[in-house]
Design a protein around this motif. Sequence first.
Motif, PDB file in Angstrom:
ATOM      1  N   UNK A  23       0.532  -1.257   0.023  1.00 57.73           N
ATOM      2  CA  UNK A  23       0.009  -0.057   0.128  1.00 57.73           C
ATOM      3  C   UNK A  23       0.874   1.171   0.102  1.00 57.73           C
ATOM      4  N   UNK A  24       2.018   1.187  -0.023  1.00 61.71           N
ATOM      5  CA  UNK A  24       2.948   2.298  -0.317  1.00 61.71           C
ATOM      6  C   UNK A  24       3.455   2.713  -1.769  1.00 61.71           C
ATOM      7  N   UNK A  25       2.871   1.572  -2.729  1.00 61.18           N
ATOM      8  CA  UNK A  25       3.283   1.579  -3.941  1.00 61.18           C
ATOM      9  C   UNK A  25       2.207   2.333  -4.701  1.00 61.18           C
ATOM     10  N   UNK A  26       2.604   2.547  -6.067  1.00 60.15           N
ATOM     11  CA  UNK A  26       1.513   3.168  -6.943  1.00 60.15           C
ATOM     12  C   UNK A  26       0.228   3.069  -6.635  1.00 60.15           C
ATOM     13  N   UNK A  27      -0.263   1.763  -7.049  1.00 60.92           N
ATOM     14  CA  UNK A  27      -1.974   1.439  -7.084  1.00 60.92           C
ATOM     15  C   UNK A  27      -2.151   1.296  -5.799  1.00 60.92           C
ATOM     16  N   UNK A 238      -1.293  -0.616 -25.770  1.00 57.45           N
ATOM     17  CA  UNK A 238      -1.802  -0.825 -24.271  1.00 57.45           C
ATOM     18  C   UNK A 238      -2.921  -0.322 -23.944  1.00 57.45           C
ATOM     19  N   UNK A 239      -3.861  -0.814 -23.099  1.00 55.38           N
ATOM     20  CA  UNK A 239      -5.265  -0.298 -22.756  1.00 55.38           C
ATOM     21  C   UNK A 239      -4.939   0.516 -21.515  1.00 55.38           C
ATOM     22  N   UNK A 240      -5.111   1.729 -21.642  1.00 59.58           N
ATOM     23  CA  UNK A 240      -4.668   2.718 -20.325  1.00 59.58           C
ATOM     24  C   UNK A 240      -5.973   2.946 -19.592  1.00 59.58           C
ATOM     25  N   UNK A 241      -5.599   2.793 -18.088  1.00 60.36           N
ATOM     26  CA  UNK A 241      -6.736   2.794 -17.064  1.00 60.36           C
ATOM     27  C   UNK A 241      -6.104   3.879 -16.009  1.00 60.36           C
ATOM     28  N   UNK A 242      -7.144   4.932 -15.606  1.00 55.88           N
ATOM     29  CA  UNK A 242      -6.606   5.767 -14.602  1.00 55.88           C
ATOM     30  C   UNK A 242      -6.768   5.020 -13.333  1.00 55.88           C
ATOM     31  N   UNK A 243      -5.738   5.153 -12.264  1.00 59.62           N
ATOM     32  CA  UNK A 243      -5.626   4.477 -11.263  1.00 59.62           C
ATOM     33  C   UNK A 243      -6.944   4.805 -10.254  1.00 59.62           C
ATOM     34  N   UNK A 244      -7.448   5.883 -10.357  1.00 57.30           N
ATOM     35  CA  UNK A 244      -8.673   6.014  -9.547  1.00 57.30           C
ATOM     36  C   UNK A 244      -9.708   5.204  -9.675  1.00 57.30           C
ATOM     37  N   UNK A 245      -9.998   4.845 -11.332  1.00 55.76           N
ATOM     38  CA  UNK A 245     -10.882   4.033 -11.732  1.00 55.76           C
ATOM     39  C   UNK A 245     -10.442   2.467 -11.406  1.00 55.76           C
ATOM     40  N   UNK A 246      -9.359   2.287 -11.505  1.00 52.08           N
ATOM     41  CA  UNK A 246      -8.671   0.759 -10.928  1.00 52.08           C
ATOM     42  C   UNK A 246      -9.212   0.680  -9.463  1.00 52.08           C
ATOM     43  N   UNK A 247      -9.004   1.700  -8.714  1.00 53.06           N
ATOM     44  CA  UNK A 247      -9.298   1.757  -7.262  1.00 53.06           C
ATOM     45  C   UNK A 247     -10.961   1.312  -7.173  1.00 53.06           C
ATOM     46  N   UNK A 260     -14.149 -17.175  -6.069  1.00 50.54           N
ATOM     47  CA  UNK A 260     -13.557 -17.987  -7.051  1.00 50.54           C
ATOM     48  C   UNK A 260     -13.612 -17.244  -8.200  1.00 50.54           C
ATOM     49  N   UNK A 261     -14.229 -16.240  -8.582  1.00 49.68           N
ATOM     50  CA  UNK A 261     -14.296 -15.665  -9.937  1.00 49.68           C
ATOM     51  C   UNK A 261     -13.039 -14.576 -10.106  1.00 49.68           C
ATOM     52  N   UNK A 262     -12.666 -14.603 -11.447  1.00 51.68           N
ATOM     53  CA  UNK A 262     -11.884 -13.513 -11.776  1.00 51.68           C
ATOM     54  C   UNK A 262     -12.402 -12.491 -12.624  1.00 51.68           C
ATOM     55  N   UNK A 263     -12.120 -11.039 -12.591  1.00 49.44           N
ATOM     56  CA  UNK A 263     -12.724 -10.006 -13.291  1.00 49.44           C
ATOM     57  C   UNK A 263     -11.568  -9.249 -13.950  1.00 49.44           C
ATOM     58  N   UNK A 264     -11.644  -9.072 -15.224  1.00 50.55           N
ATOM     59  CA  UNK A 264     -10.788  -8.297 -16.066  1.00 50.55           C
ATOM     60  C   UNK A 264     -11.226  -6.853 -15.910  1.00 50.55           C
ATOM     61  N   UNK A 265     -10.151  -5.817 -15.939  1.00 49.09           N
ATOM     62  CA  UNK A 265     -10.520  -4.527 -15.712  1.00 49.09           C
ATOM     63  C   UNK A 265      -9.706  -3.605 -16.404  1.00 49.09           C
ATOM     64  N   UNK A 266     -10.475  -2.799 -17.136  1.00 48.81           N
ATOM     65  CA  UNK A 266      -9.760  -2.188 -18.405  1.00 48.81           C
ATOM     66  C   UNK A 266     -10.369  -0.720 -18.601  1.00 48.81           C
ATOM     67  N   UNK A 267      -9.586  -0.066 -19.367  1.00 48.02           N
ATOM     68  CA  UNK A 267     -10.100   1.124 -19.527  1.00 48.02           C
ATOM     69  C   UNK A 267     -10.794   1.832 -20.873  1.00 48.02           C
ATOM     70  N   UNK A 268     -10.936   0.459 -21.615  1.00 48.29           N
ATOM     71  CA  UNK A 268     -11.488   1.011 -23.025  1.00 48.29           C
ATOM     72  C   UNK A 268     -10.499   1.881 -23.825  1.00 48.29           C
ATOM     73  N   UNK A 269      -9.437   1.855 -23.434  1.00 45.29           N
ATOM     74  CA  UNK A 269      -8.472   3.082 -24.141  1.00 45.29           C
ATOM     75  C   UNK A 269      -7.349   2.531 -24.511  1.00 45.29           C
ATOM     76  N   UNK A 270      -7.445   1.641 -25.785  1.00 44.95           N
ATOM     77  CA  UNK A 270      -6.235   1.089 -26.352  1.00 44.95           C
ATOM     78  C   UNK A 270      -5.569   2.248 -27.152  1.00 44.95           C
ATOM     79  N   UNK A 271      -4.330   2.478 -27.147  1.00 43.67           N
ATOM     80  CA  UNK A 271      -3.437   3.493 -27.781  1.00 43.67           C
ATOM     81  C   UNK A 271      -1.963   2.937 -28.007  1.00 43.67           C
ATOM     82  N   UNK A 272      -1.322   3.126 -29.285  1.00 44.21           N
ATOM     83  CA  UNK A 272       0.011   2.691 -29.284  1.00 44.21           C
ATOM     84  C   UNK A 272       0.871   3.804 -28.416  1.00 44.21           C
TER      85      UNK A 272
END
Length: 367
Positions: A23-27, A238-247, A260-272
């Motif tokens: 919890x002292x790292x970025x995310x 890469x698909x870019x997600x703002x860290x506050x949205x991740x939180x 038991x489930x897994x959830x994919x989390x993304x930003x719908x923001x694919x960019x080169x």
Amino acid sequence: MLPGLALLLLAARLLMTLLVTGGAGFIGSNFVLDWLRESDEPVINLDCLTYAGNLHNLASLEGDPHHTFVRGNILDGDLVSALLRDHRVRAIVHFAAESHVDRSIHGPDDFIQTNIVGSFRLLEAARAHWMSLDGEAKAAFRFLHVSTDEVYGSLGAHDAAFTETHPYQPNSPYSASKAASDHLVRAYHHTYGLPVLTSNCSNNYGPYQFPEKLIPLVIHHALAGKPLPIYGDGQQVRDWLHVRDHASALRRILAQGTPGETYNVGGWNERPNLEVVHTLCRLLDEASPRPDGKPYSSQIEFVRDRPGHDRRYAIDARKIERELGWRPDETFESGMANTVAWYLAHQDWVRAVTDGSYRDWISRQYQ
Ligand code: NAD
Ligand code: DAU
């Protein structure tokens, strides 16, 4: 009030602390800051403060009785067990990891230790703690494992985005170590019934990201007049997600996810990558123009490619939207603009984290 509901509330009151690792790292620090803004449930923050962990990220929590920082290692099973017991932890949110792909190429050892053995030790301590609980407290316990889309490997330009059932094909020591930890988490649910949740997330950006990762590195180098290094042809996506949205996604998974489930989390923001870097340069040109009037993009330099560089990641985040009603708030444009503004306003934070060891890493990686 119904007796079942009263019992549930009582159990929740008796056992209401979150253990956050890393919890002292970025995310992790963004998650803790957001959590304590939204809730009065206390957080025990366990972090051994590697080069990537930084107490400056948590400075605004100084004196907050809801936040307890413990400097310690997830490899220390006795410490973790004592924290779980003494603080009556009702959920673990597991961020602690070695997280930088380039560092895993230079030296994979720490990745194996922390990401695999450390996650294993944490699971063992969590299992023993969970077994010691009864009734509603046992049923309510959760282990949320924060993982990455990199475990799925690399996509071609026209391939469908990663769903939760995409085969695992990790390509770097980092992603292989994260894949191993995902498998352990899955096995602890399947074999022992531990109520685990796994999230696989795309590239995060935003405040407090260590300037070894693309976005903060480019902002930092641009302002310092240094080259902006683009690996290979810069067309990796890469698909870019703002860290506050991740939180906010993690809070939703913790509250409503099915064990038991897994959830994919993304930003719908694919960019080169090259487009991301040009966007950052344009925003900096507007907000903090170079004294000589030249655009920051004149600092772009193409450099040797990352070995085994994954070409494209893309997250299909429909499951979390359908089942848990979560979607990101930030667009690419709004997120990049507020991120550039944050770094411009927090140059003191950048100076504090770019110490001697940081400079050693940069000269080794970009020599
Ligand atoms: P980070 O490198 O910024 O932070 C990691 C934190 O973990 C640091 O504070 C470090 O001190 C701590 N840590 C490392 N080893 C530890 C150990 N053995 N014991 C205790 N603490 C330890 O990482 P991040 O970017 O914030 O990523 C957090 C998690 O999210 C990681 O598990 C990563 O794999 C995952 N993830 C990251 C991204 C991303 O874009 N950054 C995307 C998807 C998933
Ligand atoms: O996809 C999720 C992953 O995103 C997380 O699991 C990792 O922890 C996180 O570090 C991130 O991994 P990437 O390797 O995608 O992120 P990074 O910021 O290192 O690089 C992003 C892209 O930019 C990648 O294609 C490599 C490229 N790059 C990176 C750096 C540091 C450059 O072209 N030049 C650079 O100097």
